[in-house]
Enzyme design. Sequence first.
Site, PDB file in Angstrom:
ATOM      1  N   GLU A  37     -26.156  -8.865  10.709  1.00 48.25           N
ATOM      2  CA  GLU A  37     -24.788  -8.152   9.730  1.00 48.25           C
ATOM      3  C   GLU A  37     -24.729  -6.647  11.088  1.00 48.25           C
ATOM      4  O   GLU A  37     -23.983  -6.504  11.273  1.00 48.25           O
ATOM      5  CB  GLU A  37     -24.969  -7.086   8.596  1.00 48.25           C
ATOM      6  N   THR A  43     -19.130  -7.750  17.853  1.00 41.43           N
ATOM      7  CA  THR A  43     -19.470  -8.899  18.758  1.00 41.43           C
ATOM      8  C   THR A  43     -19.162  -9.831  17.808  1.00 41.43           C
ATOM      9  O   THR A  43     -18.863 -10.000  16.919  1.00 41.43           O
ATOM     10  CB  THR A  43     -21.085  -8.645  18.514  1.00 41.43           C
ATOM     11  N   TYR A 120     -20.456  -0.062   5.718  1.00 40.41           N
ATOM     12  CA  TYR A 120     -19.779  -1.402   5.630  1.00 40.41           C
ATOM     13  C   TYR A 120     -21.429  -2.114   5.662  1.00 40.41           C
ATOM     14  O   TYR A 120     -21.907  -2.760   4.686  1.00 40.41           O
ATOM     15  CB  TYR A 120     -19.498  -1.211   6.712  1.00 40.41           C
ATOM     16  N   ASP A 138     -14.818  -4.626   5.805  1.00 38.17           N
ATOM     17  CA  ASP A 138     -15.089  -4.309   7.057  1.00 38.17           C
ATOM     18  C   ASP A 138     -13.389  -4.668   7.391  1.00 38.17           C
ATOM     19  O   ASP A 138     -12.470  -4.853   6.891  1.00 38.17           O
ATOM     20  CB  ASP A 138     -15.662  -5.339   7.839  1.00 38.17           C
ATOM     21  N   CYS A 213      -4.796 -20.278   2.473  1.00 37.33           N
ATOM     22  CA  CYS A 213      -5.041 -19.331   1.819  1.00 37.33           C
ATOM     23  C   CYS A 213      -5.084 -19.443   0.077  1.00 37.33           C
ATOM     24  O   CYS A 213      -3.554 -19.730  -0.299  1.00 37.33           O
ATOM     25  CB  CYS A 213      -4.100 -17.787   2.441  1.00 37.33           C
ATOM     26  N   CYS A 219       0.107 -13.188  -2.488  1.00 35.55           N
ATOM     27  CA  CYS A 219       0.532 -12.370  -1.524  1.00 35.55           C
ATOM     28  C   CYS A 219       1.434 -11.836  -0.777  1.00 35.55           C
ATOM     29  O   CYS A 219       2.764 -12.644  -0.572  1.00 35.55           O
ATOM     30  CB  CYS A 219      -0.606 -13.205  -0.236  1.00 35.55           C
TER      31      CYS A 219
HETATM   32 FE1  SF4 Z   1      -3.225 -15.293   2.648  1.00 32.18          FE
HETATM   33 FE2  SF4 Z   1      -2.237 -13.126   3.140  1.00 32.18          FE
HETATM   34 FE3  SF4 Z   1      -3.529 -13.326   5.028  1.00 32.18          FE
HETATM   35 FE4  SF4 Z   1      -1.014 -15.348   4.536  1.00 32.18          FE
HETATM   36  S1  SF4 Z   1      -1.144 -13.231   4.801  1.00 32.18           S
HETATM   37  S2  SF4 Z   1      -3.631 -15.306   5.539  1.00 32.18           S
HETATM   38  S3  SF4 Z   1      -1.767 -15.925   2.510  1.00 32.18           S
HETATM   39  S4  SF4 Z   1      -3.971 -12.916   2.452  1.00 32.18           S
END
Ligand code: SF4
Length: 364
Positions: A37, A43, A120, A138, A213, A219
């Site tokens: 870490e 880096t 962190y 982070d 994702c 999202c």
């Molecule tokens: Fe995932 Fe949202 Fe990032 Fe797209 S913008 S990769 S859906 S977290």
Amino acid sequence: MNITLEQLKSLLNWYAVYQRELPWRNTKNPYDVWLSEIMLQQTRVEAVKEKFKEFKNTLPTITALANTDEDTLRYLWNGLGYYNRCNNLHKCAIVLKNNYNSTLPSTRKELLSLPGIGPYTSGAIASIAFNQPCPAVDGNVLRILARLFNDPSDIKDEKTKKKYEHILETAYVSYKDDLLQHNPNAFRDVSQAFMDLGATVCIPNGQPHCKHCCFQKDCLSHINNTTDTIPFKSKNKKRRIEDRTILLIHDQNYAYIQKRPAKGLLASLYEFVNFDHHASKEEVQQFMQDHHFTITSITKIKDAKHIFSHIEWHMVAYDIEVSQIHLLTHDGKSLDLKEFQEWPMPSAFSIYKTYLCKRLKPIE
Ligand code: SF4
């Protein structure tokens, strides 16, 4: 704004399949987690991989790190930059050896009291090494959460960081039992899952790969098509420009370097003799005469620039061959080609070190 149990579970499921292979993974050794870490701060992962292995081979335990000398440490850290991290690593190992029987404590509070360990890193060690429900916020977490919530807050603002820390901590504590039932290593994995998702899917530069994702369905930034503008990051303050004149003092076989002061920028590292302004050839000649060197040749060579986080060095340089080197300070060093090549120096001087390596003749 909050993160749901289902979202955390899908992140853990994604990580179970797509996690990266890294030399410090698959270990619960807190020393490995801490060392990796610290090395990874500012880096690239690729640059850290080999350095981590070399560091661990040479200093396999916290006790070995605490007992090592400054030069070995500089050598092992060479190329990673931000040497303050390495000084703190050493200081921290000494505290651990003296007060914690050469082990890392497992609570965030105790970790935070140690040199070089901030919010962190304490969260990363507590979660990854000890499976504690502690967030490690982070740049990856900031980017992913800002997009998940379609949050226009400035991710460089400490308040945004604190807000996300609070959101994650609340979720981890509320869903602790469910998450541990879902995955007994839930907190160990969730911090690393955010890191991997941020490095490979919700990437910092370029378009995120939303198709791959685990948060695609909910999202808000993806749904609202705002991934170009979120996360919002305010501009850096202008860097201070500092002029430097670098003197590459050498004879046919030896290069001269000296140690920087113990405090401030690049503390205790080795440098070429330099002035904090742009000096003329006459001024450099005068300096050399005042210090009793006999100059064989002096040539102005290529200018160079080095960018630190808040400062920019604009360097002019002189190649100064002398008939014989002598030391200007008690910790100055006169190094032959082989020693000079191996001697760790800050990357600010890399261009001139490479140049001088080509000028020196090896000792027969
Ligand atoms: Fe995932 Fe949202 Fe990032 Fe797209 S913008 S990769 S859906 S977290």
